[in-house]
Write an enzyme that holds these catalytic residues in place. Structure first.
Site, PDB file in Angstrom:
ATOM      1  N   PHE A  65       0.811  -1.223   0.000  1.00 20.94           N
ATOM      2  CA  PHE A  65       0.000   0.000   0.000  1.00 20.94           C
ATOM      3  C   PHE A  65       0.852   1.284   0.000  1.00 20.94           C
TER       4      PHE A  65
ATOM      5  N   ASP B  72      13.057 -11.605  -1.921  1.00 25.96           N
ATOM      6  CA  ASP B  72      12.829 -11.475  -0.477  1.00 25.96           C
ATOM      7  C   ASP B  72      13.936 -10.656   0.185  1.00 25.96           C
TER       8      ASP B  72
ATOM      9  N   LEU C 225      10.390  -0.511   3.492  1.00 27.19           N
ATOM     10  CA  LEU C 225       8.983  -0.599   3.905  1.00 27.19           C
ATOM     11  C   LEU C 225       8.502  -2.037   4.054  1.00 27.19           C
TER      12      LEU C 225
ATOM     13  N   GLU D  48       5.426  -7.449   7.392  1.00 23.43           N
ATOM     14  CA  GLU D  48       4.070  -7.902   7.706  1.00 23.43           C
ATOM     15  C   GLU D  48       3.485  -6.757   8.516  1.00 23.43           C
TER      16      GLU D  48
ATOM     17  N   THR E 230       6.534   2.690  12.781  1.00 22.04           N
ATOM     18  CA  THR E 230       5.165   2.995  13.170  1.00 22.04           C
ATOM     19  C   THR E 230       5.091   3.636  14.552  1.00 22.04           C
ATOM     20  N   ASP E 231       4.009   4.363  14.793  1.00 27.95           N
ATOM     21  CA  ASP E 231       3.789   4.934  16.129  1.00 27.95           C
ATOM     22  C   ASP E 231       3.429   3.864  17.158  1.00 27.95           C
ATOM     23  N   GLU E 232       3.064   2.656  16.662  1.00 29.45           N
ATOM     24  CA  GLU E 232       2.618   1.609  17.590  1.00 29.45           C
ATOM     25  C   GLU E 232       3.734   1.136  18.514  1.00 29.45           C
TER      26      GLU E 232
ATOM     27  N   TYR F 189       2.975  -7.553  16.286  1.00 27.83           N
ATOM     28  CA  TYR F 189       3.377  -6.665  15.185  1.00 27.83           C
ATOM     29  C   TYR F 189       4.244  -5.521  15.697  1.00 27.83           C
TER      30      TYR F 189
ATOM     31  N   LYS G 132       8.226  -4.547  15.015  1.00 29.91           N
ATOM     32  CA  LYS G 132       8.679  -3.267  14.442  1.00 29.91           C
ATOM     33  C   LYS G 132       9.647  -2.583  15.415  1.00 29.91           C
TER      34      LYS G 132
ATOM     35  N   LYS H 252      -7.647  -3.503   6.290  1.00 40.47           N
ATOM     36  CA  LYS H 252      -7.464  -2.379   7.200  1.00 40.47           C
ATOM     37  C   LYS H 252      -8.781  -1.615   7.315  1.00 40.47           C
ATOM     38  N   LEU H 253      -8.958  -0.881   8.415  1.00 42.10           N
ATOM     39  CA  LEU H 253     -10.270  -0.313   8.755  1.00 42.10           C
ATOM     40  C   LEU H 253     -10.966   0.412   7.606  1.00 42.10           C
TER      41      LEU H 253
ATOM     42  N   HIS I  99      -6.107  -4.555  22.584  1.00 42.25           N
ATOM     43  CA  HIS I  99      -6.375  -3.413  21.691  1.00 42.25           C
ATOM     44  C   HIS I  99      -5.863  -2.087  22.273  1.00 42.25           C
TER      45      HIS I  99
HETATM   46  P1  NAD Z   1       1.530  -3.650   3.262  1.00 36.15           P
HETATM   47  O1  NAD Z   1       1.253  -4.853   4.111  1.00 36.15           O
HETATM   48  O2  NAD Z   1       0.462  -3.075   2.428  1.00 36.15           O
HETATM   49  O3  NAD Z   1       2.758  -3.971   2.272  1.00 36.15           O
HETATM   50  C1  NAD Z   1       3.903  -4.661   2.687  1.00 36.15           C
HETATM   51  C2  NAD Z   1       4.678  -5.075   1.440  1.00 36.15           C
HETATM   52  O4  NAD Z   1       5.877  -5.741   1.856  1.00 36.15           O
HETATM   53  C3  NAD Z   1       3.923  -6.043   0.528  1.00 36.15           C
HETATM   54  O5  NAD Z   1       4.011  -5.634  -0.813  1.00 36.15           O
HETATM   55  C4  NAD Z   1       4.635  -7.372   0.759  1.00 36.15           C
HETATM   56  O6  NAD Z   1       4.576  -8.235  -0.377  1.00 36.15           O
HETATM   57  C5  NAD Z   1       6.058  -6.915   1.051  1.00 36.15           C
HETATM   58  N1  NAD Z   1       6.821  -7.891   1.814  1.00 36.15           N
HETATM   59  C6  NAD Z   1       6.432  -8.566   2.930  1.00 36.15           C
HETATM   60  N2  NAD Z   1       7.406  -9.410   3.329  1.00 36.15           N
HETATM   61  C7  NAD Z   1       8.451  -9.255   2.471  1.00 36.15           C
HETATM   62  C8  NAD Z   1       9.731  -9.825   2.362  1.00 36.15           C
HETATM   63  N3  NAD Z   1      10.152 -10.753   3.237  1.00 36.15           N
HETATM   64  N4  NAD Z   1      10.553  -9.424   1.365  1.00 36.15           N
HETATM   65  C9  NAD Z   1      10.125  -8.489   0.456  1.00 36.15           C
HETATM   66  N5  NAD Z   1       8.907  -7.923   0.504  1.00 36.15           N
HETATM   67  C10 NAD Z   1       8.081  -8.290   1.499  1.00 36.15           C
HETATM   68  O7  NAD Z   1       2.142  -2.591   4.260  1.00 36.15           O
HETATM   69  P2  NAD Z   1       2.011  -0.996   4.246  1.00 36.15           P
HETATM   70  O8  NAD Z   1       0.760  -0.624   4.931  1.00 36.15           O
HETATM   71  O9  NAD Z   1       2.309  -0.506   2.903  1.00 36.15           O
HETATM   72  O10 NAD Z   1       3.216  -0.612   5.240  1.00 36.15           O
HETATM   73  C11 NAD Z   1       4.536  -0.415   4.741  1.00 36.15           C
HETATM   74  C12 NAD Z   1       5.457  -0.140   5.922  1.00 36.15           C
HETATM   75  O11 NAD Z   1       4.997   0.989   6.647  1.00 36.15           O
HETATM   76  C13 NAD Z   1       5.537  -1.299   6.926  1.00 36.15           C
HETATM   77  O12 NAD Z   1       6.864  -1.390   7.361  1.00 36.15           O
HETATM   78  C14 NAD Z   1       4.643  -0.852   8.069  1.00 36.15           C
HETATM   79  O13 NAD Z   1       5.060  -1.401   9.295  1.00 36.15           O
HETATM   80  C15 NAD Z   1       4.838   0.653   8.024  1.00 36.15           C
HETATM   81  N6  NAD Z   1       3.702   1.447   8.535  1.00 36.15           N
HETATM   82  C16 NAD Z   1       2.465   1.295   7.976  1.00 36.15           C
HETATM   83  C17 NAD Z   1       1.401   2.097   8.435  1.00 36.15           C
HETATM   84  C18 NAD Z   1       0.016   1.987   7.859  1.00 36.15           C
HETATM   85  O14 NAD Z   1      -0.902   2.628   8.382  1.00 36.15           O
HETATM   86  N7  NAD Z   1      -0.207   1.228   6.793  1.00 36.15           N
HETATM   87  C19 NAD Z   1       1.629   3.015   9.463  1.00 36.15           C
HETATM   88  C20 NAD Z   1       2.906   3.091  10.026  1.00 36.15           C
HETATM   89  C21 NAD Z   1       3.936   2.325   9.527  1.00 36.15           C
HETATM   90  O1  DAU Z   2      -0.575   3.247  13.802  1.00 26.84           O
HETATM   91  C1  DAU Z   2       0.081   2.766  12.678  1.00 26.84           C
HETATM   92  C2  DAU Z   2      -0.419   1.371  12.348  1.00 26.84           C
HETATM   93  O2  DAU Z   2      -1.731   1.511  11.806  1.00 26.84           O
HETATM   94  C3  DAU Z   2       0.480   0.632  11.365  1.00 26.84           C
HETATM   95  O3  DAU Z   2       1.736   0.422  11.950  1.00 26.84           O
HETATM   96  C4  DAU Z   2      -0.145  -0.716  10.969  1.00 26.84           C
HETATM   97  O4  DAU Z   2       0.653  -1.333   9.962  1.00 26.84           O
HETATM   98  C5  DAU Z   2      -1.530  -0.465  10.424  1.00 26.84           C
HETATM   99  O5  DAU Z   2      -2.156  -1.702  10.137  1.00 26.84           O
HETATM  100  C6  DAU Z   2      -2.372   0.323  11.429  1.00 26.84           C
HETATM  101  O6  DAU Z   2      -2.675  -0.473  12.596  1.00 26.84           O
HETATM  102  P1  DAU Z   2      -4.121  -0.420  13.279  1.00 26.84           P
HETATM  103  O7  DAU Z   2      -4.316  -1.675  14.041  1.00 26.84           O
HETATM  104  O8  DAU Z   2      -4.340   0.849  13.999  1.00 26.84           O
HETATM  105  O9  DAU Z   2      -5.037  -0.382  11.938  1.00 26.84           O
HETATM  106  P2  DAU Z   2      -6.362  -1.166  11.535  1.00 26.84           P
HETATM  107  O10 DAU Z   2      -6.814  -0.570  10.240  1.00 26.84           O
HETATM  108  O11 DAU Z   2      -6.199  -2.643  11.602  1.00 26.84           O
HETATM  109  O12 DAU Z   2      -7.383  -0.734  12.674  1.00 26.84           O
HETATM  110  C7  DAU Z   2      -7.657   0.631  12.933  1.00 26.84           C
HETATM  111  C8  DAU Z   2      -8.590   0.679  14.146  1.00 26.84           C
HETATM  112  O13 DAU Z   2      -9.860   0.142  13.742  1.00 26.84           O
HETATM  113  C9  DAU Z   2      -8.134  -0.162  15.320  1.00 26.84           C
HETATM  114  O14 DAU Z   2      -8.494   0.498  16.522  1.00 26.84           O
HETATM  115  C10 DAU Z   2      -8.933  -1.457  15.175  1.00 26.84           C
HETATM  116  C11 DAU Z   2     -10.221  -0.995  14.543  1.00 26.84           C
HETATM  117  N1  DAU Z   2     -10.897  -1.962  13.648  1.00 26.84           N
HETATM  118  C12 DAU Z   2     -10.165  -2.514  12.645  1.00 26.84           C
HETATM  119  C13 DAU Z   2     -10.726  -3.410  11.771  1.00 26.84           C
HETATM  120  C14 DAU Z   2      -9.906  -4.047  10.660  1.00 26.84           C
HETATM  121  C15 DAU Z   2     -12.243  -2.237  13.787  1.00 26.84           C
HETATM  122  O15 DAU Z   2     -12.920  -1.705  14.694  1.00 26.84           O
HETATM  123  N2  DAU Z   2     -12.818  -3.122  12.921  1.00 26.84           N
HETATM  124  C16 DAU Z   2     -12.126  -3.730  11.918  1.00 26.84           C
HETATM  125  O16 DAU Z   2     -12.696  -4.557  11.174  1.00 26.84           O
END
Ligand code: NAD
Ligand code: DAU
Length: 369
Positions: free
Chosen positions: A13, A61, A83, A86, A135-137, A161, A165, A200-201, A309
């Site tokens: 993404f 990989d 980036l 998982e 991530t902020d998590e 997760y 990280k 994701k949500l 949570h």
């Molecule tokens: P995503 O799950 O959509 O994409 C992850 C990508 O990494 C995928 O394309 C997957 O195929 C690839 N991947 C997984 N394992 C691999 C491996 N071993 N070798 C090569 N490629 C591999 O994730 P995203 O939401 O795009 O997040 C990207 C980064 O940003 C992650 O590190 C995540 O922790 C961080 N992040 C995401 C969010 C968010 O809200 N989505 C917020 C904060 C931080």
């Molecule tokens: O804060 C950054 C993080 O945000 C990233 O590091 C993670 O990769 C990303 O997945 C995201 O984590 P969250 O757990 O916050 O995101 P998610 O979209 O899974 O959930 C957002 C909120 O919504 C969380 O409080 C859980 C809730 N939720 C989620 C889903 C999928 C629901 O209530 N119902 C749902 O079906």
């Protein structure tokens, strides 16, 4: 400044949005995307730019240290933007192993490859940068009264997760401190926008509103996240790579704290407004309550809470603002409006993701390396 990037996870993404952002804003740069194509990788998200001569896709990989060394050397790459991970908390609760393998072991493999390639005999380094996206998590959970997370907030990860990280962040820091690898790290809040996998949500709720399926809200829906439009995150990453100081961490947020139930209600109402009075949308999404004059909010269903949570995440992006000039461009209304419109206009993308069509397409188009 011209840079040549290895972008790991570039089919996920944030990765696909960053590839688009970077090529648009950095005309002279080249990008090699390395992605192992887990369920979250999707090359259809790079449709229209895969044949750009500045972009190469490699199916592989991050744990393959030799492959990464070869890619860095053969392509004379000077920057890694990491980036690949998982990324879904619920999956890490169901099965943590892959999170350790990819996020911890994978990040370490990448750091080793960077050091092996960029450190020269005698110990000096070729010009380089390793940028780690985190991530902020990693900072744990806030109460409603706590000040927002900042760079000095102690680590307290709560899910497998976030623990994986946090471990990767520490490894990046250690490679800087011990070996002198030039690193920057960004810790950002919840991203949303085009091409997000519908586990994701926000995309999950949008798909379910359009399909007339229940909207599963965990617990009481009062958990809070700080929503960041993905292009604003890309802007923050670019600034950290170009202007950030090696060894430093920058928190990137969206200034958009909302409870989950506020988000779900806002999405219900935005879709409702777009469908009402629009016969084409009514025909395309007949199962959405709005198409038959009912309220989308009827779909809201409170379900069992996520174990462990985290209550609230919030980011204080003051350091990034002061030192990098970072400022999110999107407001809640503008970012969510753009996102809803994108999903309405790109039904073929998300239906292909949901029925797995794109996986066959990848297998016929790309060999593993
Ligand atoms: P995503 O799950 O959509 O994409 C992850 C990508 O990494 C995928 O394309 C997957 O195929 C690839 N991947 C997984 N394992 C691999 C491996 N071993 N070798 C090569 N490629 C591999 O994730 P995203 O939401 O795009 O997040 C990207 C980064 O940003 C992650 O590190 C995540 O922790 C961080 N992040 C995401 C969010 C968010 O809200 N989505 C917020 C904060 C931080
Ligand atoms: O804060 C950054 C993080 O945000 C990233 O590091 C993670 O990769 C990303 O997945 C995201 O984590 P969250 O757990 O916050 O995101 P998610 O979209 O899974 O959930 C957002 C909120 O919504 C969380 O409080 C859980 C809730 N939720 C989620 C889903 C999928 C629901 O209530 N119902 C749902 O079906």
């Amino acid at each position: 400044m011209v840079a040549d990037l290895l972008l790991t996870g570039g089919a996920g993404f944030i990765g696909v949005n960053l590839v688009r952002w970077w090529l648009e804003h950095n005309e002279g740069d080249r990008i090699v995307v390395l992605d192992s194509m887990t369920y979250a990788g999707n090359l259809q998200s790079l449709d229209g730019i895969l044949d750009d001569p500045r972009l190469e896709f490699v199916h592989g990989d991050i744990r393959d240290t030799e492959l990464v060394e070869r890619l860095l050397t053969d392509n004379k790459l000077d920057t890694i933007v990491h980036l690949a991970a998982e990324s879904h908390v619920d999956r890490s609760i169901e099965g943590p192993d892959e999170f350790i393998d990819t996020n911890v072991v994978g990040t370490h493999s990448l750091l080793k490859a960077a050091r092996n390639t960029w450190q020269q005999e005698g110990g000096s380094w070729k010009p380089h940068r390793f940028h780690h996206v985190s991530t902020d998590e990693v900072y744990g959970s806030l109460t409603s009264d706590d000040p927002a997370f900042e760079e000095e907030t102690p680590y307290a990860p709560n899910s497998p997760y976030s623990a994986s990280k946090a471990a990767s962040d520490h490894l990046v820091r250690a490679y800087h401190h011990t070996f002198g690898l030039q690193v920057t790290t960004t810790n950002c809040s919840n991203n949303y926008g085009p091409y997000q996998f519908p586990e994701k949500l926000i995309p999950l709720m949008l798909m379910n509103i359009l399909g007339g399926k229940p909207l599963p809200v965990y617990g009481d829906g009062m958990n809070i996240r700080d929503w960041l439009y993905v292009d604003d995150h890309c802007r923050g990453i670019e600034l950290a790579i170009k202007s950030g100081v090696s060894g430093e961490t920058y928190c990137i947020g969206g200034n958009n704290e909302r409870t989950n139930i506020e988000i779900v209600r806002a999405l219900c109402s935005m879709v409702q407004n777009r469908i009402e009075g629009n016969q084409d949308l009514k025909d395309r999404f007949p199962n959405s309550p709005a198409s038959s004059g009912s309220s989308n909010e009827e779909l809201i269903t409170y379900v069992k809470d996520r174990p462990g949570h985290d209550l609230r995440y919030a980011i204080n992006a003051e350091k990034a603002s002061r030192e990098l000039g970072y400022r999110p461009a999107e407001t809640f209304e503008s970012g969510f409006g753009r996102t809803v419109d994108w999903y309405l206009e790109n039904e073929t993308w998300w239906t292909a993701v949901m029925d797995g069509t794109y996986k066959d397409w990848i297998e016929t188009n790309y060999e593993s390396r």
